[in-house]
Design a protein around this motif. Sequence first.
Motif, PDB file in Angstrom:
ATOM      1  N   SER A  18     -14.742  22.632  36.291  1.00 37.53           N
ATOM      2  CA  SER A  18     -13.934  23.021  37.740  1.00 37.53           C
ATOM      3  C   SER A  18     -13.560  24.518  37.790  1.00 37.53           C
ATOM      4  CB  SER A  18     -12.972  22.151  37.638  1.00 37.53           C
ATOM      5  OG  SER A  18     -11.712  22.403  36.811  1.00 37.53           O
ATOM      6  N   LEU A  19     -13.311  25.178  36.791  1.00 36.72           N
ATOM      7  CA  LEU A  19     -12.800  26.518  36.742  1.00 36.72           C
ATOM      8  C   LEU A  19     -13.998  27.585  36.869  1.00 36.72           C
ATOM      9  CD1 LEU A  19      -9.332  26.282  34.814  1.00 36.72           C
ATOM     10  CD2 LEU A  19      -9.891  26.248  37.184  1.00 36.72           C
ATOM     11  N   HIS A  20     -14.850  27.103  36.226  1.00 35.15           N
ATOM     12  CA  HIS A  20     -16.175  27.790  35.910  1.00 35.15           C
ATOM     13  C   HIS A  20     -17.469  27.269  36.352  1.00 35.15           C
ATOM     14  CE1 HIS A  20     -13.811  30.691  33.333  1.00 35.15           C
ATOM     15  NE2 HIS A  20     -13.332  29.491  32.717  1.00 35.15           N
ATOM     16  N   PHE A  21     -17.380  26.597  37.516  1.00 35.00           N
ATOM     17  CA  PHE A  21     -18.401  25.942  38.190  1.00 35.00           C
ATOM     18  C   PHE A  21     -19.617  26.979  38.076  1.00 35.00           C
ATOM     19  CE2 PHE A  21     -20.893  23.864  41.362  1.00 35.00           C
ATOM     20  CZ  PHE A  21     -21.306  22.453  40.421  1.00 35.00           C
ATOM     21  N   GLU A  22     -19.648  27.718  38.907  1.00 31.33           N
ATOM     22  CA  GLU A  22     -20.642  28.852  39.248  1.00 31.33           C
ATOM     23  C   GLU A  22     -21.336  29.260  37.956  1.00 31.33           C
ATOM     24  OE1 GLU A  22     -21.841  33.110  41.107  1.00 31.33           O
ATOM     25  OE2 GLU A  22     -20.097  31.625  42.192  1.00 31.33           O
ATOM     26  N   ALA A  23     -20.510  29.739  36.982  1.00 31.61           N
ATOM     27  CA  ALA A  23     -21.315  30.289  35.595  1.00 31.61           C
ATOM     28  C   ALA A  23     -21.914  29.189  34.890  1.00 31.61           C
ATOM     29  CB  ALA A  23     -19.987  30.621  34.574  1.00 31.61           C
ATOM     30  N   TRP A  24     -21.205  27.673  34.947  1.00 32.73           N
ATOM     31  CA  TRP A  24     -21.859  26.697  34.348  1.00 32.73           C
ATOM     32  C   TRP A  24     -23.367  26.290  34.823  1.00 32.73           C
ATOM     33  CZ3 TRP A  24     -21.115  25.713  29.376  1.00 32.73           C
ATOM     34  CH2 TRP A  24     -19.766  25.829  28.835  1.00 32.73           C
ATOM     35  N   THR A  25     -23.114  26.208  36.258  1.00 33.82           N
ATOM     36  CA  THR A  25     -24.487  25.902  36.945  1.00 33.82           C
ATOM     37  C   THR A  25     -25.560  27.287  37.070  1.00 33.82           C
ATOM     38  OG1 THR A  25     -23.483  26.675  38.891  1.00 33.82           O
ATOM     39  CG2 THR A  25     -23.450  24.113  38.286  1.00 33.82           C
ATOM     40  N   SER A  26     -25.028  28.434  36.815  1.00 34.48           N
ATOM     41  CA  SER A  26     -25.927  29.492  36.996  1.00 34.48           C
ATOM     42  C   SER A  26     -26.591  30.034  35.808  1.00 34.48           C
ATOM     43  CB  SER A  26     -25.344  30.615  37.819  1.00 34.48           C
ATOM     44  OG  SER A  26     -24.985  30.203  39.139  1.00 34.48           O
ATOM     45  N   TYR A  27     -25.694  30.139  34.711  1.00 34.70           N
ATOM     46  CA  TYR A  27     -25.973  30.788  33.362  1.00 34.70           C
ATOM     47  C   TYR A  27     -24.959  30.344  32.469  1.00 34.70           C
ATOM     48  CZ  TYR A  27     -22.285  33.949  35.285  1.00 34.70           C
ATOM     49  OH  TYR A  27     -21.174  34.499  35.993  1.00 34.70           O
ATOM     50  N   PRO A  28     -25.274  29.307  32.003  1.00 32.11           N
ATOM     51  CA  PRO A  28     -24.370  28.525  31.074  1.00 32.11           C
ATOM     52  C   PRO A  28     -24.248  29.149  29.510  1.00 32.11           C
ATOM     53  CG  PRO A  28     -26.170  26.938  31.387  1.00 32.11           C
ATOM     54  CD  PRO A  28     -26.345  28.198  32.515  1.00 32.11           C
ATOM     55  N   ILE A  29     -25.812  29.283  29.400  1.00 32.90           N
ATOM     56  CA  ILE A  29     -25.756  30.054  27.891  1.00 32.90           C
ATOM     57  C   ILE A  29     -25.246  31.519  27.799  1.00 32.90           C
ATOM     58  CG2 ILE A  29     -27.305  30.711  26.014  1.00 32.90           C
ATOM     59  CD1 ILE A  29     -27.268  27.710  26.457  1.00 32.90           C
ATOM     60  N   GLU A  30     -25.359  32.348  28.742  1.00 31.76           N
ATOM     61  CA  GLU A  30     -24.707  33.526  28.738  1.00 31.76           C
ATOM     62  C   GLU A  30     -23.116  33.367  29.115  1.00 31.76           C
ATOM     63  OE1 GLU A  30     -26.186  35.912  31.964  1.00 31.76           O
ATOM     64  OE2 GLU A  30     -28.471  35.248  31.267  1.00 31.76           O
ATOM     65  N   HIS A  31     -22.790  32.428  29.547  1.00 27.92           N
ATOM     66  CA  HIS A  31     -21.323  32.263  29.490  1.00 27.92           C
ATOM     67  C   HIS A  31     -20.650  32.032  28.453  1.00 27.92           C
ATOM     68  CE1 HIS A  31     -17.471  31.331  31.978  1.00 27.92           C
ATOM     69  NE2 HIS A  31     -17.454  30.197  31.187  1.00 27.92           N
ATOM     70  N   ILE A  32     -21.155  31.264  27.716  1.00 29.98           N
ATOM     71  CA  ILE A  32     -20.711  30.820  26.371  1.00 29.98           C
ATOM     72  C   ILE A  32     -20.811  31.735  25.521  1.00 29.98           C
ATOM     73  CG2 ILE A  32     -21.046  29.212  24.419  1.00 29.98           C
ATOM     74  CD1 ILE A  32     -22.090  26.988  26.180  1.00 29.98           C
ATOM     75  N   LYS A  33     -21.872  32.641  25.295  1.00 26.96           N
ATOM     76  CA  LYS A  33     -22.126  33.843  24.573  1.00 26.96           C
ATOM     77  C   LYS A  33     -20.837  34.783  24.716  1.00 26.96           C
ATOM     78  CE  LYS A  33     -26.954  33.773  23.442  1.00 26.96           C
ATOM     79  NZ  LYS A  33     -28.165  34.271  23.666  1.00 26.96           N
ATOM     80  N   ASN A  34     -20.551  34.995  26.173  1.00 20.83           N
ATOM     81  CA  ASN A  34     -19.463  36.042  26.543  1.00 20.83           C
ATOM     82  C   ASN A  34     -18.187  35.850  26.079  1.00 20.83           C
ATOM     83  OD1 ASN A  34     -21.177  37.751  27.414  1.00 20.83           O
ATOM     84  ND2 ASN A  34     -21.440  36.946  29.454  1.00 20.83           N
ATOM     85  N   LEU A  35     -17.770  34.205  25.640  1.00 20.09           N
ATOM     86  CA  LEU A  35     -16.451  33.993  25.345  1.00 20.09           C
ATOM     87  C   LEU A  35     -15.594  34.831  24.357  1.00 20.09           C
ATOM     88  CD1 LEU A  35     -14.584  31.498  25.717  1.00 20.09           C
ATOM     89  CD2 LEU A  35     -15.644  30.435  23.673  1.00 20.09           C
ATOM     90  N   PRO A  36     -16.372  35.459  23.166  1.00 22.53           N
ATOM     91  CA  PRO A  36     -15.607  36.465  22.683  1.00 22.53           C
ATOM     92  C   PRO A  36     -15.042  37.430  23.454  1.00 22.53           C
ATOM     93  CG  PRO A  36     -17.628  35.741  21.358  1.00 22.53           C
ATOM     94  CD  PRO A  36     -17.640  35.096  22.664  1.00 22.53           C
ATOM     95  N   ASN A  37     -15.565  38.106  24.382  1.00 21.30           N
ATOM     96  CA  ASN A  37     -15.208  38.924  25.288  1.00 21.30           C
ATOM     97  C   ASN A  37     -14.282  38.403  26.474  1.00 21.30           C
ATOM     98  OD1 ASN A  37     -16.640  40.513  23.468  1.00 21.30           O
ATOM     99  ND2 ASN A  37     -18.355  40.220  24.854  1.00 21.30           N
ATOM    100  N   ALA A  38     -13.671  37.343  26.619  1.00 18.92           N
ATOM    101  CA  ALA A  38     -13.293  36.713  27.590  1.00 18.92           C
ATOM    102  C   ALA A  38     -11.816  37.601  27.647  1.00 18.92           C
ATOM    103  CB  ALA A  38     -13.007  35.312  27.568  1.00 18.92           C
ATOM    104  N   GLY A  39     -11.141  37.657  28.764  1.00 10.25           N
ATOM    105  CA  GLY A  39      -9.855  38.177  28.989  1.00 10.25           C
ATOM    106  C   GLY A  39      -8.961  37.607  29.814  1.00 10.25           C
ATOM    107  N   ALA A  40      -8.877  36.125  29.625  1.00  8.64           N
ATOM    108  CA  ALA A  40      -8.056  35.479  30.688  1.00  8.64           C
ATOM    109  C   ALA A  40      -6.636  35.566  30.420  1.00  8.64           C
ATOM    110  CB  ALA A  40      -8.397  33.875  30.342  1.00  8.64           C
ATOM    111  N   TYR A  41      -5.998  36.370  31.400  1.00 12.89           N
ATOM    112  CA  TYR A  41      -4.441  36.284  31.240  1.00 12.89           C
ATOM    113  C   TYR A  41      -4.170  37.158  29.727  1.00 12.89           C
ATOM    114  CZ  TYR A  41      -4.893  33.649  35.344  1.00 12.89           C
ATOM    115  OH  TYR A  41      -5.144  33.057  36.435  1.00 12.89           O
ATOM    116  N   GLY A  42      -4.959  37.755  29.162  1.00  8.22           N
ATOM    117  CA  GLY A  42      -4.629  38.428  27.858  1.00  8.22           C
ATOM    118  C   GLY A  42      -4.666  37.432  26.492  1.00  8.22           C
TER     119      GLY A  42
END
Length: 75
Positions: A18-42
């Motif tokens: 629900s919070l990342h719907f566009e990322a999961w439907t458009s580019y799910p593998i890239e979204h998972i690979k970018n998790l170490p670089n995520a910056g959600a509220y620090g």
Amino acid sequence: MKKELIIFAAIFLFLAISLHFEAWTSYPIEHIKNLPNAGAYGFGPLHALLFPLIVYILIAIPRMIIKLIFRKKSE
């Protein structure tokens, strides 16, 4: 314990989709690979587990209270 893990996994999946719907439907593998670089509220990559844990606790507290109330009434 198994029931609680299923509930946590359901909350995790619901929030992730629900919070990342566009990322999961458009580019799910890239979204998972970018998790170490995520910056959600620090919180960085921990936000993927921290936010579902907070929601799980907010749901678990009323569940425990209701369970205690009905347990006392049945005795």
